[in-house]
Design a protein around this motif. Structure first.
Motif, PDB file in Angstrom:
ATOM      1  N   TRP A   3      55.035  30.529  71.534  1.00 12.83           N
ATOM      2  CA  TRP A   3      54.633  30.829  70.172  1.00 12.83           C
ATOM      3  C   TRP A   3      54.273  32.314  70.087  1.00 12.83           C
ATOM      4  N   ASP A   5      53.733  35.909  67.823  1.00  5.96           N
ATOM      5  CA  ASP A   5      53.057  36.174  66.551  1.00  5.96           C
ATOM      6  C   ASP A   5      54.019  36.020  65.365  1.00  5.96           C
ATOM      7  N   GLU A   6      55.268  36.473  65.561  1.00  5.11           N
ATOM      8  CA  GLU A   6      56.250  36.366  64.480  1.00  5.11           C
ATOM      9  C   GLU A   6      56.550  34.893  64.168  1.00  5.11           C
ATOM     10  N   ARG A   7      56.680  34.104  65.219  1.00  5.77           N
ATOM     11  CA  ARG A   7      56.986  32.669  65.023  1.00  5.77           C
ATOM     12  C   ARG A   7      55.808  31.953  64.378  1.00  5.77           C
ATOM     13  N   VAL A   8      54.591  32.320  64.734  1.00  7.55           N
ATOM     14  CA  VAL A   8      53.417  31.696  64.133  1.00  7.55           C
ATOM     15  C   VAL A   8      53.351  32.043  62.648  1.00  7.55           C
ATOM     16  N   GLU A   9      53.650  33.298  62.293  1.00  4.54           N
ATOM     17  CA  GLU A   9      53.633  33.702  60.889  1.00  4.54           C
ATOM     18  C   GLU A   9      54.717  32.963  60.100  1.00  4.54           C
ATOM     19  N   LEU A  10      55.899  32.831  60.715  1.00  4.54           N
ATOM     20  CA  LEU A  10      56.970  32.087  60.057  1.00  4.54           C
ATOM     21  C   LEU A  10      56.580  30.618  59.892  1.00  4.54           C
ATOM     22  N   LYS A  12      53.510  29.451  59.538  1.00  2.00           N
ATOM     23  CA  LYS A  12      52.534  29.382  58.452  1.00  2.00           C
ATOM     24  C   LYS A  12      53.213  29.463  57.093  1.00  2.00           C
ATOM     25  N   LYS A  13      54.171  30.367  56.964  1.00  2.00           N
ATOM     26  CA  LYS A  13      54.875  30.530  55.686  1.00  2.00           C
ATOM     27  C   LYS A  13      55.648  29.260  55.327  1.00  2.00           C
ATOM     28  N   GLN A  16      53.310  26.430  54.310  1.00  4.64           N
ATOM     29  CA  GLN A  16      52.773  26.612  52.963  1.00  4.64           C
ATOM     30  C   GLN A  16      53.848  26.387  51.892  1.00  4.64           C
ATOM     31  N   LEU A  43      46.055  25.467  64.436  1.00  2.00           N
ATOM     32  CA  LEU A  43      45.806  26.591  63.537  1.00  2.00           C
ATOM     33  C   LEU A  43      44.922  26.190  62.360  1.00  2.00           C
TER      34      LEU A  43
END
Length: 166
Positions: A3, A5-10, A12-13, A16, A43
């Motif tokens: 995981w 940081d980019e994958r975690v942000e994706l 989350k997006k 949502q 998370l």
């Protein structure tokens, strides 16, 4: 695959946006649905913008057109509910003497009390009109005995019941 940081942000997006865990796993690649669910849980992402719903088209058959009535000015009356009368049972002229019914002639409301030895050719059933159960009144009284009062359990009764197990 880990995981980042980019994958975690994706993640989350996409979460949502209302995508399901399976859809997110497919888009991320290299992770399973359960991995996505676990990461979402860790998370603390519980709220969603919209619940995920599959994009399916539901086919409904068109309703048949209603026939147009001949007199549109006539007031409409609701039909009275019709009480359905039970179908009359056919009258059977069956001999009411016991022992006249065979397996082939035994009907639904006939006494099913066996008469004779089933291994012999002259085996029959009672055949009279049955009451509430499978037997006529006379055979019901033989088949269903009234419950007897329980015996008081004393030392003799206890010893007798324990002898079964010895």
């Amino acid at each position: 695959m880990g995981w980042t940081d980019e994958r975690v942000e994706l993640l989350k997006k996409l979460w949502q946006d209302g995508l399901s865990a399976s859809q997110i796993a497919k888009q991320l690649g290299g992770v399973t649905r359960n991995a996505v669910i676990g990461k979402v849980h860790r998370l603390g992402l519980s709220g969603r913008a919209t619940p995920s719903k599959p994009a399916r088209t539901v086919f409904k058959a068109p309703r048949p057109a209603r026939p147009v009535s001949a007199a549109p000015s006539a007031p409409r009356r609701l039909a009275e509910p019709v009480a359905h009368a039970p179908h009359p049972t056919p009258v059977r002229y069956v001999d009411e003497t016991p022992g006249t019914a065979t397996v082939l002639t035994l009907g639904a409301h006939m006494c099913k009390w066996p008469i004779g030895d089933p291994s012999l050719d002259n085996f029959t059933f009672c055949g009279r009109r049955a009451g509430d159960g499978p037997y006529c009144h006379e055979h019901s009284q033989v088949a269903y005995q009234p419950a007897q009062a329980k015996k008081r359990s004393g030392p003799n009764e206890l010893a007798r019941s324990l002898r079964r197990y010895i």
